[in-house]
Design an enzyme around this catalytic site. Structure first.
Site, PDB file in Angstrom:
ATOM      1  CB  SER A   1      64.701  56.299  69.291  1.00  0.00           C
ATOM      2  OG  SER A   1      63.734  55.534  68.846  1.00  0.00           O
TER       3      SER A   1
ATOM      4  N   GLY B   1      61.432  52.721  70.464  1.00  0.00           N
ATOM      5  CA  GLY B   1      61.712  51.400  69.557  1.00  0.00           C
ATOM      6  C   GLY B   1      61.344  51.994  68.249  1.00  0.00           C
TER       7      GLY B   1
ATOM      8  CD  GLU C   1      58.508  48.131  75.813  1.00  0.00           C
ATOM      9  OE1 GLU C   1      59.372  47.459  76.521  1.00  0.00           O
ATOM     10  OE2 GLU C   1      59.010  48.995  74.935  1.00  0.00           O
TER      11      GLU C   1
ATOM     12  CG  HIS D   1      58.802  50.895  79.837  1.00  0.00           C
ATOM     13  ND1 HIS D   1      58.297  50.375  78.898  1.00  0.00           N
ATOM     14  CD2 HIS D   1      60.262  51.327  79.672  1.00  0.00           C
ATOM     15  CE1 HIS D   1      59.221  50.531  77.628  1.00  0.00           C
ATOM     16  NE2 HIS D   1      60.275  51.165  78.190  1.00  0.00           N
TER      17      HIS D   1
ATOM     18  CG  ASN E   1      64.182  48.663  79.605  1.00  0.00           C
ATOM     19  OD1 ASN E   1      64.160  47.654  80.008  1.00  0.00           O
ATOM     20  ND2 ASN E   1      62.985  49.422  79.158  1.00  0.00           N
TER      21      ASN E   1
ATOM     22  CE  LYS F   1      62.663  48.504  75.476  1.00  0.00           C
ATOM     23  NZ  LYS F   1      61.760  49.156  74.504  1.00  0.00           N
TER      24      LYS F   1
ATOM     25  CD  GLU G   1      61.424  55.362  78.480  1.00  0.00           C
ATOM     26  OE1 GLU G   1      62.426  55.200  77.862  1.00  0.00           O
ATOM     27  OE2 GLU G   1      60.489  54.598  78.623  1.00  0.00           O
TER      28      GLU G   1
HETATM   29  P1  PGA Z   1      64.350  52.473  72.844  1.00  0.00           P
HETATM   30  O1  PGA Z   1      63.712  51.991  74.324  1.00  0.00           O
HETATM   31  O2  PGA Z   1      65.637  53.191  73.293  1.00  0.00           O
HETATM   32  O3  PGA Z   1      64.739  51.262  72.155  1.00  0.00           O
HETATM   33  O4  PGA Z   1      63.446  53.276  72.247  1.00  0.00           O
HETATM   34  C1  PGA Z   1      63.328  52.739  75.466  1.00  0.00           C
HETATM   35  C2  PGA Z   1      62.699  52.328  76.357  1.00  0.00           C
HETATM   36  O5  PGA Z   1      61.898  51.490  76.081  1.00  0.00           O
HETATM   37  O6  PGA Z   1      62.973  52.738  77.665  1.00  0.00           O
END
Ligand code: PGA
Length: 259
Positions: A217, A180, A104, A102, A13, A15, A174
């Site tokens: 992560s 993140g 976010e 997601h 992803n 983003k 998640e």
């Molecule tokens: P990350 O993000 O691996 O940077 O923690 C995962 C995601 O947002 O799907």
């Protein structure tokens, strides 16, 4: 070892990262790395809208074993919704995978369980594969509410889906506190929640074919422990998917465990 009936998925992803030249350079570099690997997982590149066509063209030209995915979409076909992208528009440019809900999107763009469910239904209506993201926030985990939150998020979606469609939805667990932050969820705990998701789906119909990913992560060092769990069928990778070497290291680890 995961159920061999379920082909693993490693999804990157990106983003809001990567211009079109950067996206093409990544696709070319990753394609070089995967050459000679016979049993790859399904590899998804969740690119920004502006790079979807470019990445799709690069995949076609290179005959690369990847698919593109959008990071969100609207649930409606068309209309006066400035700035939105519909399933029909994604199909028009040959995008058949889409991330839905997601954290976010939930956090910054007010997506709620009902929106996530409507988008999932829309994706299925058009033969797209939705990757539905669910997960608890830190305060919810600390309050002992993880399972309740997961149950609510799963039921909101699965309530609207015919039993025959359950295997066409991919879920991604998640935990929001792991996204993140560098704080990966312990593999056993991630598997426990993925198993809970599968048990909930099983109340509605067959759940053995449904793929459930872990995200939050994921790094090359944590991949092996996560992917060797019984109910984790792959990873949704954010930060570590931006660099082709790091992303490939995750793919390689997944191949070793799942092969
Ligand atoms: P990350 O993000 O691996 O940077 O923690 C995962 C995601 O947002 O799907």
């Amino acid at each position: 070892m995961a159920n061999s009936q379920r082909r693993p998925i490693i999804a990157g992803n990106w983003k809001m990262f990567k211009t079109t030249p950067e996206a093409v350079a990544f696709t070319e570099a990753l394609n070089k790395r995967v050459q000679g690997h016979a049993t790859l997982p399904e590899i998804l590149l969740c690119a920004p809208f502006t790079a979807l066509t470019t990445v799709n063209d690069a995949i076609k030209k290179l005959n690369a074993p990847f698919a593109v995915a959008a990071q969100t979409m609207d649930h409606r076909d068309n209309g006066a919704f400035t700035g939105e992208i519909s399933p029909l528009m994604l199909l028009d440019i040959n995008v058949r995978w889409v991330l839905i809900g997601h954290s976010e999107r939930r956090q910054y763009f007010n997506e709620i369980d009902d929106t996530v469910a409507a988008k999932t239904v829309a994706a299925l209506k058009y033969g797209m594969t939705p990757v539905v993201c669910i997960g608890e926030e830190l305060q919810e985990r600390e309050a002992g509410l993880t399972d309740r939150v997961i149950e609510q998020q799963v039921r909101a979606v699965v309530d609207l889906i015919a039993p025959s469609e359950l295997s066409k939805v991919v879920f991604a667990y998640e935990p929001v506190w792991a996204i993140g932050t560098g704080k990966v969820c312990e593999a056993e705990e991630a598997n426990r929640v993925c198993k809970l998701i599968r048990t909930l789906i099983a109340e509605y119909g067959p759940a053995e074919q449904t793929r459930i990913l872990y995200g939050g992560s994921v790094k090359p060092e944590s991949t092996s422990a996560l992917m060797s769990q019984s109910d984790i069928d792959g990873g949704l990778v954010g930060g570590a998917s931006l660099d082709p070497d790091t992303f490939f290291a995750i793919i390689e680890q997944a191949c070793l465990v799942k092969a």
